[in-house]
Design an enzyme around this catalytic site. Structure first.
Site, PDB file in Angstrom:
ATOM      1  N   LYS A 166      -4.219  -1.840   9.455  1.00  0.00           N
ATOM      2  CA  LYS A 166      -3.052  -1.533   8.618  1.00  0.00           C
ATOM      3  C   LYS A 166      -3.256  -2.118   7.220  1.00  0.00           C
ATOM      4  O   LYS A 166      -3.993  -3.093   7.066  1.00  0.00           O
ATOM      5  CB  LYS A 166      -1.801  -2.193   9.219  1.00  0.00           C
ATOM      6  CG  LYS A 166      -1.278  -1.551  10.486  1.00  0.00           C
ATOM      7  CD  LYS A 166      -0.046  -2.300  10.972  1.00  0.00           C
ATOM      8  CE  LYS A 166       0.484  -1.725  12.279  1.00  0.00           C
ATOM      9  NZ  LYS A 166       1.001  -0.358  12.161  1.00  0.00           N
ATOM     10  N   ARG A 202       1.391   3.095  22.857  1.00  0.00           N
ATOM     11  CA  ARG A 202       1.461   4.133  23.889  1.00  0.00           C
ATOM     12  C   ARG A 202       0.399   3.935  24.959  1.00  0.00           C
ATOM     13  O   ARG A 202       0.580   4.327  26.116  1.00  0.00           O
ATOM     14  CB  ARG A 202       1.381   5.518  23.245  1.00  0.00           C
ATOM     15  CG  ARG A 202       0.119   5.782  22.465  1.00  0.00           C
ATOM     16  CD  ARG A 202       0.286   6.915  21.465  1.00  0.00           C
ATOM     17  NE  ARG A 202       1.114   6.516  20.319  1.00  0.00           N
ATOM     18  CZ  ARG A 202       1.428   7.313  19.307  1.00  0.00           C
ATOM     19  NH1 ARG A 202       1.005   8.562  19.276  1.00  0.00           N
ATOM     20  NH2 ARG A 202       2.170   6.873  18.316  1.00  0.00           N
TER      21      ARG A 202
HETATM   22  N1  BES Z   1       3.722  -0.959  15.837  1.00  0.00           N
HETATM   23  C1  BES Z   1       3.485   0.235  15.162  1.00  0.00           C
HETATM   24  C2  BES Z   1       4.750   1.017  14.831  1.00  0.00           C
HETATM   25  C3  BES Z   1       5.680   0.393  13.840  1.00  0.00           C
HETATM   26  C4  BES Z   1       5.610   0.730  12.517  1.00  0.00           C
HETATM   27  C5  BES Z   1       6.655  -0.461  14.262  1.00  0.00           C
HETATM   28  C6  BES Z   1       6.492   0.190  11.615  1.00  0.00           C
HETATM   29  C7  BES Z   1       7.538  -0.987  13.363  1.00  0.00           C
HETATM   30  C8  BES Z   1       7.478  -0.667  12.035  1.00  0.00           C
HETATM   31  C9  BES Z   1       2.606   1.170  15.987  1.00  0.00           C
HETATM   32  O1  BES Z   1       1.716   0.556  16.833  1.00  0.00           O
HETATM   33  C10 BES Z   1       1.825   1.967  15.008  1.00  0.00           C
HETATM   34  O2  BES Z   1       1.060   1.387  14.301  1.00  0.00           O
HETATM   35  N2  BES Z   1       2.068   3.271  14.973  1.00  0.00           N
HETATM   36  C11 BES Z   1       1.423   4.108  14.056  1.00  0.00           C
HETATM   37  C12 BES Z   1       1.042   5.367  14.778  1.00  0.00           C
HETATM   38  C13 BES Z   1       0.100   6.228  14.009  1.00  0.00           C
HETATM   39  C14 BES Z   1      -1.258   5.590  13.951  1.00  0.00           C
HETATM   40  C15 BES Z   1       0.043   7.558  14.670  1.00  0.00           C
HETATM   41  C16 BES Z   1       2.393   4.394  12.905  1.00  0.00           C
HETATM   42  O3  BES Z   1       3.581   4.503  13.150  1.00  0.00           O
HETATM   43  O4  BES Z   1       1.947   4.464  11.777  1.00  0.00           O
HETATM   44 ZN    ZN Z   2      -0.111   0.079  15.882  1.00  0.00          ZN
END
Ligand code: BES
Ligand code: ZN
Ligand code: ZN
Length: 489
Positions: A270, A344
């Site tokens: 990230k 997931r």
């Molecule tokens: N933990 C994150 C989702 C999240 C994002 C929670 C912002 C709280 C605030 C999750 O594991 C994630 O990173 N999801 C990605 C999915 C994408 C790679 C398809 C996302 O939401 O960007």
């Molecule tokens: Zn994630």
């Protein structure tokens, strides 16, 4: 925390809270002459308008109450119980730092007091919360604990009922605030192993059967989603299984909570900006644990299995990678497109494992997608599932508890998105319908069991302080899930 109820003839509290609608010029409920005069002088002065979230804190020359706070409720016709909960939060957020410990509330408004009284308790206890574990300054660390709440203007015939309802709310909020501490705790403290310990302590206290699997056992079970996600970190994964089985029950509910104690994104790293917040990626896990804590006290006649996979998602040298193919617990193969769609993967294994209990329903709760925050913001969690009746139940309980959910569609057409060239499915299928993709993926692991997925990415955390809550963990989901289980009999 002590709850007391009584009439409004003899108002004695350190603090008296008076909720007021716009344009109100007098308070009929109070009988004390001196108090009436003091209040009407202020109301007539026009300094306080009663706008929603407006407050006026005053020090009285009467010995009791020593302080009075007027709390604006907005226009009478528009005010909801949901507003009331927030107004209560606004009040305690102001009063708790002043060291006030004994609160009195003048119950007013056209709502039944059986409804509004517990909402005051919830709002006050939620609003007083702050996370101060790592503050060195004594002043900042000072206790913000509310020791007593006295509810005024309650009829003799309702006293007993209202007191009982309020003590239930107070117990639930104690759990909520305990788990807010755990969510806010940084990931160098709150590791998978530590969170598993927290779960065990709670289960022992609540006399709930419990098991914790470590890496070896998780490997033996072939929960490859959990193994893969945890591989990039030195912190080993855990899998917590709790089984609350009352003597008499008809239905079995299985709860699954996402427990990523830190989500860096892994190899699909990230951006740095905001990454520190990803310590709250275990708020699904704590929602489930907090619910079990509440259930262990309320003892509803429903069997509840809680499954909580715990991992840390880091890009270490042995981390799982985009392109990897995983054979999951249920035998399905998954192509990894992004290691940041890790939630997931661990939930899928837990859901598939949960089927062995032949539950009547399953609910998973997770900070799953940023897309859900884009869609719904912080006012509602996303809900998706394969069973209308279950979703309807959760929606209606959401309205009652104020922990609201909003449904997104899960039509079979969306399954196209996660088809993979090289495996059965992939964990991400492009940018469209992000929150739905998460749910479509999970759907592949629940068989025919009625199931709902709740995405709390937006509701579990406030980036900024609100007038009624401090920034950080909200403790969202404990009130909702424990009320759903109460009704699932
Ligand atoms: N933990 C994150 C989702 C999240 C994002 C929670 C912002 C709280 C605030 C999750 O594991 C994630 O990173 N999801 C990605 C999915 C994408 C790679 C398809 C996302 O939401 O960007
Ligand atoms: Zn994630
Ligand atoms: Zn995550």
């Amino acid at each position: 925390m002590k709850v007391e109820v009584g009439d409004a003839y003899n108002v004695r509290s350190q603090l008296l809270i008076i909720p007021l609608f716009e344009e109100e010029k007098e308070i009929k409920e109070i009988k004390d002459r001196g108090l009436i005069e003091f209040i009407s002088r202020i109301l007539k002065s026009g300094v306080f308008k009663g706008k929603i979230f407006e407050t006026l804190f005053t020090v009285t020359d009467l010995t009791e109450p020593g302080y009075i706070i007027f709390a604006g409720m907005g226009k009478r016709e528009q005010a909801t119980l949901h507003d009331l909960r927030k107004v209560a939060g606004v009040v305690s957020k102001i009063c708790a730092p002043k060291g006030i410990e004994k609160y009195g509330v003048l119950l007013r408004g056209s709502w039944s007091k059986k409804l509004s009284a517990p909402i005051w308790i919830e709002g006050l206890l939620h609003g007083a919360y702050r996370y101060m574990e790592f503050k060195s300054e004594k002043e900042e660390k000072a206790s913000h604990e509310i020791k007593e709440i006295f509810l005024y203007n309650v009829k003799e015939s309702e006293k007993e009922d209202i007191k009982n309802l309020c003590s239930i709310s107070s117990n639930i909020l104690r759990s909520v605030n305990v788990y807010r501490d755990i969510i806010n705790a940084p990931s160098n403290y709150m590791t998978p192993a530590k969170l598993a310990e927290v779960a065990i302590e709670m289960a022992q206290r609540g006399k709930i059967k419990h098991k914790v699997f470590g890496l070896k056992e998780i490997e033996k079970l072939k929960m490859c989603g959990i193994i893969a996600v945890s591989k990039g970190s030195r912190e080993e994964p855990r899998f917590v299984e709790l089984d609350y089985s009352p003597v008499k029950y008809k239905n079995t509910m299985c709860l699954v909570g996402k427990g990523v104690t830190f989500d860096s994104g892994g190899i699909s790293l990230k951006p740095w900006d905001g990454m520190e917040k990803m310590k709250y990626d275990m708020a699904g896990a704590t929602a489930v644990l907090g619910t079990m804590d509440v259930i262990s006290q309320m003892r509803p006649p429903v069997r509840v299995i809680a499954l909580v996979p715990l991992v840390e998602n880091l890009p270490g040298g042995s981390a799982y990678k985009p392109g990897d193919i995983l054979k999951m617990y249920n035998g399905k193969t998954v192509e990894v497109i992004s290691t940041d769609a890790e939630g997931r993967l661990i939930i899928a294994d837990a859901l598939a494992y949960g089927l062995k209990y032949e539950p009547d329903a399953m609910i998973d709760i997770a900070t799953l997608t940023g897309a859900c925050v884009v869609a719904l913001g912080h006012e509602a969690s996303g809900i998706l599932g394969n069973d209308e009746k279950l979703i309807r139940l959760i929606k209606s309980v959401g309205e009652e508890t104020g922990e609201r959910v909003w449904e997104l569609p899960l039509w079979k057409e969306y399954e196209e998105l996660i088809k993979s060239d090289h495996a059965d499915i992939k964990n991400v299928g492009g940018r469209d319908a992000g929150a739905i993709q998460g749910a479509v993926f999970l759907k592949q692991f629940v068989g025919d069991v009625p199931w709902a997925h709740i995405d709390i990415a937006g509701t579990a955390w406030y980036d900024n302080e609100k007038p009624y809550a401090s920034a950080g963990a909200t403790g969202w989901g404990i009130r909702l899930l424990s009320a759903v289980i109460e009704k699932f009999r």
